[in-house]
Write an enzyme that holds these catalytic residues in place. Structure first.
Site, PDB file in Angstrom:
ATOM      1  N   TYR A 184      -2.169  -0.813  10.910  1.00 24.14           N
ATOM      2  CA  TYR A 184      -2.196  -1.427   9.717  1.00 24.14           C
ATOM      3  C   TYR A 184      -0.950  -1.115   8.902  1.00 24.14           C
ATOM      4  CZ  TYR A 184      -3.309  -1.693   4.920  1.00 24.14           C
ATOM      5  OH  TYR A 184      -3.182  -2.030   3.560  1.00 24.14           O
ATOM      6  N   THR A 228       0.819  -1.313   0.098  1.00 28.30           N
ATOM      7  CA  THR A 228      -0.169  -0.009   0.064  1.00 28.30           C
ATOM      8  C   THR A 228       0.694   1.314  -0.049  1.00 28.30           C
ATOM      9  OG1 THR A 228      -1.443   1.388   1.755  1.00 28.30           O
ATOM     10  CG2 THR A 228      -0.114  -0.167   2.525  1.00 28.30           C
ATOM     11  N   ASP A 229       0.575   2.302  -0.411  1.00 23.41           N
ATOM     12  CA  ASP A 229       1.089   3.513  -0.446  1.00 23.41           C
ATOM     13  C   ASP A 229       1.124   4.064   1.230  1.00 23.41           C
ATOM     14  OD1 ASP A 229      -1.635   4.252  -0.061  1.00 23.41           O
ATOM     15  OD2 ASP A 229      -1.675   5.752  -1.611  1.00 23.41           O
ATOM     16  N   GLU A 230       0.320   3.612   1.910  1.00 27.93           N
ATOM     17  CA  GLU A 230       0.200   4.114   3.205  1.00 27.93           C
ATOM     18  C   GLU A 230       1.609   3.906   4.045  1.00 27.93           C
ATOM     19  OE1 GLU A 230      -3.133   3.277   5.796  1.00 27.93           O
ATOM     20  OE2 GLU A 230      -4.484   3.271   4.022  1.00 27.93           O
ATOM     21  N   LYS A 275       2.097  -3.432   7.058  1.00 26.09           N
ATOM     22  CA  LYS A 275       2.336  -3.669   5.713  1.00 26.09           C
ATOM     23  C   LYS A 275       3.767  -3.188   5.559  1.00 26.09           C
ATOM     24  CE  LYS A 275       0.078  -4.532   3.046  1.00 26.09           C
ATOM     25  NZ  LYS A 275      -0.421  -6.033   2.526  1.00 26.09           N
TER      26      LYS A 275
HETATM   27  P1  NAD Z   1      -9.759  -7.180   2.306  1.00 27.20           P
HETATM   28  O1  NAD Z   1      -9.733  -7.229   3.608  1.00 27.20           O
HETATM   29  O2  NAD Z   1     -11.181  -7.108   1.221  1.00 27.20           O
HETATM   30  O3  NAD Z   1      -9.392  -8.897   1.761  1.00 27.20           O
HETATM   31  C1  NAD Z   1      -8.494  -9.442   2.437  1.00 27.20           C
HETATM   32  C2  NAD Z   1      -8.617 -10.962   2.073  1.00 27.20           C
HETATM   33  O4  NAD Z   1      -7.527 -11.911   2.852  1.00 27.20           O
HETATM   34  C3  NAD Z   1     -10.055 -11.658   2.772  1.00 27.20           C
HETATM   35  O5  NAD Z   1     -10.518 -12.329   1.971  1.00 27.20           O
HETATM   36  C4  NAD Z   1      -9.537 -12.333   4.036  1.00 27.20           C
HETATM   37  O6  NAD Z   1     -10.401 -13.429   4.409  1.00 27.20           O
HETATM   38  C5  NAD Z   1      -8.121 -13.054   3.610  1.00 27.20           C
HETATM   39  N1  NAD Z   1      -7.276 -13.029   4.895  1.00 27.20           N
HETATM   40  C6  NAD Z   1      -7.109 -12.072   6.033  1.00 27.20           C
HETATM   41  N2  NAD Z   1      -6.340 -12.961   6.640  1.00 27.20           N
HETATM   42  C7  NAD Z   1      -5.960 -14.076   6.303  1.00 27.20           C
HETATM   43  C8  NAD Z   1      -5.070 -15.204   6.685  1.00 27.20           C
HETATM   44  N3  NAD Z   1      -4.576 -15.108   7.895  1.00 27.20           N
HETATM   45  N4  NAD Z   1      -5.063 -16.046   5.913  1.00 27.20           N
HETATM   46  C9  NAD Z   1      -5.600 -16.257   4.735  1.00 27.20           C
HETATM   47  N5  NAD Z   1      -6.450 -15.353   4.239  1.00 27.20           N
HETATM   48  C10 NAD Z   1      -6.627 -14.117   5.044  1.00 27.20           C
HETATM   49  O7  NAD Z   1      -8.438  -6.639   1.791  1.00 27.20           O
HETATM   50  P2  NAD Z   1      -8.138  -5.864   0.342  1.00 27.20           P
HETATM   51  O8  NAD Z   1      -8.984  -4.417   0.557  1.00 27.20           O
HETATM   52  O9  NAD Z   1      -8.631  -6.782  -1.027  1.00 27.20           O
HETATM   53  O10 NAD Z   1      -6.581  -5.490   0.232  1.00 27.20           O
HETATM   54  C11 NAD Z   1      -5.749  -6.455  -0.357  1.00 27.20           C
HETATM   55  C12 NAD Z   1      -4.262  -6.252  -0.096  1.00 27.20           C
HETATM   56  O11 NAD Z   1      -4.391  -5.294  -1.041  1.00 27.20           O
HETATM   57  C13 NAD Z   1      -3.760  -6.058   1.157  1.00 27.20           C
HETATM   58  O12 NAD Z   1      -2.527  -6.474   1.171  1.00 27.20           O
HETATM   59  C14 NAD Z   1      -3.841  -4.750   1.161  1.00 27.20           C
HETATM   60  O13 NAD Z   1      -2.876  -4.250   2.086  1.00 27.20           O
HETATM   61  C15 NAD Z   1      -3.411  -4.057  -0.011  1.00 27.20           C
HETATM   62  N6  NAD Z   1      -3.915  -2.930  -0.652  1.00 27.20           N
HETATM   63  C16 NAD Z   1      -5.284  -2.567  -0.250  1.00 27.20           C
HETATM   64  C17 NAD Z   1      -5.836  -1.140  -0.746  1.00 27.20           C
HETATM   65  C18 NAD Z   1      -7.240  -0.936  -0.904  1.00 27.20           C
HETATM   66  O14 NAD Z   1      -7.355   0.063  -1.401  1.00 27.20           O
HETATM   67  N7  NAD Z   1      -8.049  -1.448  -0.276  1.00 27.20           N
HETATM   68  C19 NAD Z   1      -4.631  -0.467  -1.590  1.00 27.20           C
HETATM   69  C20 NAD Z   1      -3.407  -0.837  -1.484  1.00 27.20           C
HETATM   70  C21 NAD Z   1      -3.135  -1.932  -1.124  1.00 27.20           C
HETATM   71  O1  DAU Z   2      -3.954   3.906   0.470  1.00 26.48           O
HETATM   72  C1  DAU Z   2      -4.314   2.427   0.253  1.00 26.48           C
HETATM   73  C2  DAU Z   2      -5.297   1.986   1.695  1.00 26.48           C
HETATM   74  O2  DAU Z   2      -6.539   2.501   1.238  1.00 26.48           O
HETATM   75  C3  DAU Z   2      -5.169   0.566   1.859  1.00 26.48           C
HETATM   76  O3  DAU Z   2      -3.961   0.111   2.350  1.00 26.48           O
HETATM   77  C4  DAU Z   2      -6.054   0.119   2.902  1.00 26.48           C
HETATM   78  O4  DAU Z   2      -6.089  -1.207   2.981  1.00 26.48           O
HETATM   79  C5  DAU Z   2      -7.530   0.531   2.274  1.00 26.48           C
HETATM   80  O5  DAU Z   2      -8.541   0.271   3.634  1.00 26.48           O
HETATM   81  C6  DAU Z   2      -7.636   2.022   2.155  1.00 26.48           C
HETATM   82  O6  DAU Z   2      -7.238   2.895   3.480  1.00 26.48           O
HETATM   83  P1  DAU Z   2      -8.097   4.224   3.766  1.00 26.48           P
HETATM   84  O7  DAU Z   2      -7.903   4.255   5.457  1.00 26.48           O
HETATM   85  O8  DAU Z   2      -7.581   5.366   2.971  1.00 26.48           O
HETATM   86  O9  DAU Z   2      -9.357   3.564   3.417  1.00 26.48           O
HETATM   87  P2  DAU Z   2     -10.963   3.958   4.081  1.00 26.48           P
HETATM   88  O10 DAU Z   2     -11.857   3.324   3.124  1.00 26.48           O
HETATM   89  O11 DAU Z   2     -11.081   3.357   5.431  1.00 26.48           O
HETATM   90  O12 DAU Z   2     -10.971   5.509   4.359  1.00 26.48           O
HETATM   91  C7  DAU Z   2     -10.936   6.329   3.177  1.00 26.48           C
HETATM   92  C8  DAU Z   2     -10.987   7.785   3.638  1.00 26.48           C
HETATM   93  O13 DAU Z   2     -12.445   8.049   4.097  1.00 26.48           O
HETATM   94  C9  DAU Z   2     -10.394   7.987   4.993  1.00 26.48           C
HETATM   95  O14 DAU Z   2      -9.706   9.491   5.029  1.00 26.48           O
HETATM   96  C10 DAU Z   2     -11.118   7.931   6.102  1.00 26.48           C
HETATM   97  C11 DAU Z   2     -12.422   8.513   5.361  1.00 26.48           C
HETATM   98  N1  DAU Z   2     -13.599   7.843   5.782  1.00 26.48           N
HETATM   99  C12 DAU Z   2     -13.734   6.428   6.060  1.00 26.48           C
HETATM  100  C13 DAU Z   2     -15.015   6.036   6.187  1.00 26.48           C
HETATM  101  C14 DAU Z   2     -14.917   4.346   6.481  1.00 26.48           C
HETATM  102  C15 DAU Z   2     -14.882   8.563   6.253  1.00 26.48           C
HETATM  103  O15 DAU Z   2     -14.899   9.983   5.901  1.00 26.48           O
HETATM  104  N2  DAU Z   2     -15.956   7.950   6.535  1.00 26.48           N
HETATM  105  C16 DAU Z   2     -15.976   6.736   6.607  1.00 26.48           C
HETATM  106  O16 DAU Z   2     -17.249   6.342   6.699  1.00 26.48           O
END
Ligand code: NAD
Ligand code: DAU
Length: 332
Positions: A148, A121-123, A152
């Site tokens: 989190y 992630t960019d975080e 990562k």
């Molecule tokens: P998500 O929470 O939707 O999915 C995570 C999946 O991993 C789920 O299916 C869960 O059951 C599985 N899981 C969790 N713990 C596990 C374990 N111990 N063993 C096996 N499976 C397990 O997450 P996502 O948003 O799809 O993110 C996927 C990946 O992408 C993560 O590594 C996250 O850090 C990265 N990422 C997410 C975002 C975003 O915007 N959501 C952006 C950049 C990177």
């Molecule tokens: O940047 C990549 C990351 O993006 C991933 O690594 C994470 O897995 C993914 O969850 C996401 O993280 P954020 O914390 O940015 O995403 P989230 O959807 O939780 O929140 C996005 C923005 O919206 C953040 O500034 C918090 C805000 N927010 C979130 C929720 C759930 C609100 O204002 N209201 C809300 O109800």
């Protein structure tokens, strides 16, 4: 046939990637997923049985992972605890899955000499000021803020160490905020869409000025496939689609597209330690691997995402009440 092991393939981005791989390659995919609250078997519905196998398993389980990695050509590692708000509430599962789970996969890939791609992630880079002209690049120093993002970051550093110390054939990608189908409704965009569908007003943390750099999950998938197929071993690639928007703008667009007044939302308690802004410079990926996003237009991608949640209520509805109860307990 090339055999891919995809961890976390029943989650949001992992399932989008599996759909993408099946549509665009002739690879076989085995998904290993623990099916935590965030995993959903239905996200893989409709895929051909002869191309996709599913194993319910924990990436921390070394015996299960060793067996699966041994019988694969490459591992793409998505599985994680992924939600910042949960990590503030209970960090422990983040350490187990994101750190120990990654370690378990790295050791198996090392033992069997397998290609490994790490999803991050960019975080890991921390946050930027709103007026900072710089965006994150592959050389930005790590500075994570939350439990989190710190786990990562730790997992990325393990990968780098395994490349240097053991010649692991690995690449890393750090992507910005994804949106699209199959995203758990705890996350910002699907939470607000499903709120409107349920007659609940959208909830903005704090003043809503925080900026995220949005990319459609389909574009994340095409970038990961390009890195897996053409990336240079040992390299990190940042993935982003120039999609910066503040949270208030996103909520207003959702409300407008769903036929509601643009100001029909509530401000709620801010997230502790809330990162202000993320922004990705994806020049390396674009110039070296020739990748570009197909959803350049956030409005079009968001409209398709709203339609998906409208048409797939049975997918998200079972988790809506518990998700909102969790937020309500925190004043969010
Ligand atoms: P998500 O929470 O939707 O999915 C995570 C999946 O991993 C789920 O299916 C869960 O059951 C599985 N899981 C969790 N713990 C596990 C374990 N111990 N063993 C096996 N499976 C397990 O997450 P996502 O948003 O799809 O993110 C996927 C990946 O992408 C993560 O590594 C996250 O850090 C990265 N990422 C997410 C975002 C975003 O915007 N959501 C952006 C950049 C990177
Ligand atoms: O940047 C990549 C990351 O993006 C991933 O690594 C994470 O897995 C993914 O969850 C996401 O993280 P954020 O914390 O940015 O995403 P989230 O959807 O939780 O929140 C996005 C923005 O919206 C953040 O500034 C918090 C805000 N927010 C979130 C929720 C759930 C609100 O204002 N209201 C809300 O109800």
């Amino acid at each position: 046939m090339y055999r891919l092991l995809v961890t976390g393939g029943a989650g949001f981005i992992g399932s989008n990637f599996v759909h993408h791989v099946i549509a665009h390659t002739d690879m076989h995919v085995t998904v290993v997923d623990k099916l935590t609250y965030a995993g959903n078997r239905e996200s893989l519905a409709g895929l051909p049985d002869e191309r996709v196998a599913f194993v319910r398993g924990d990436i921390v389980d070394a015996a299960v992972i060793d067996e699966l990695v041994q019988h694969s050509d490459a591992v793409v590692h998505y599985a994680a605890e992924s939600h910042n708000d949960n990590s503030l509430n209970d960090p422990r599962p983040f350490l187990d899955t994101n750190i120990i789970g990654t370690y378990t996969l790295l050791e198996a890939a090392r033992r069997h000499g397998r290609r490994y791609h790490h999803i991050s992630t960019d975080e890991v880079y921390g946050d930027l000021e709103l007026d900072d002209p710089q965006r994150f690049t592959e050389t930005t120093p790590y500075n994570p803020s939350s439990p989190y993002s710190s786990t990562k970051a730790g997992s990325d550093l393990l990968v780098r160490a395994w490349v240097r110390s053991f010649d692991l054939q690995a690449t890393i990608s750090n992507c910005s905020n994804n949106y699209g189908p199959y995203q758990h409704i705890e996350k910002f965009i699907p939470r607000q869409i499903t709120n409107v569908l349920r007659g609940i007003r959208p909830k903005l943390y704090g003043r809503g000025e925080n900026v995220r750099d949005w990319i459609h999950a389909e574009d994340h998938s095409s970038a990961v496939l390009a890195i897996l197929q053409r990336g240079t071993i040992g390299e990190t690639y940042l993935i982003g689609a120039d999609g910066e928007k503040n949270n208030k703008e996103v909520v207003e667009i959702i409300l407008e597209k769903m036929g509601q007044p643009r100001d029909a939302y509530d401000h709620v308690t801010d997230r502790a330690g809330h990162d202000l802004r993320y922004a990705i410079d994806s020049t390396k990926l674009r110039t070296q691997l020739g990748w570009s996003p197909s959803y350049g237009d956030f409005d079009r991608g968001l409209a398709a995402t709203i339609d998906w949640y409208r048409n797939n209520e049975e997918w998200w509805s079972p988790s809506k009440d518990s998700t909102e109860a969790f937020y309500a307990s925190k004043g969010q």
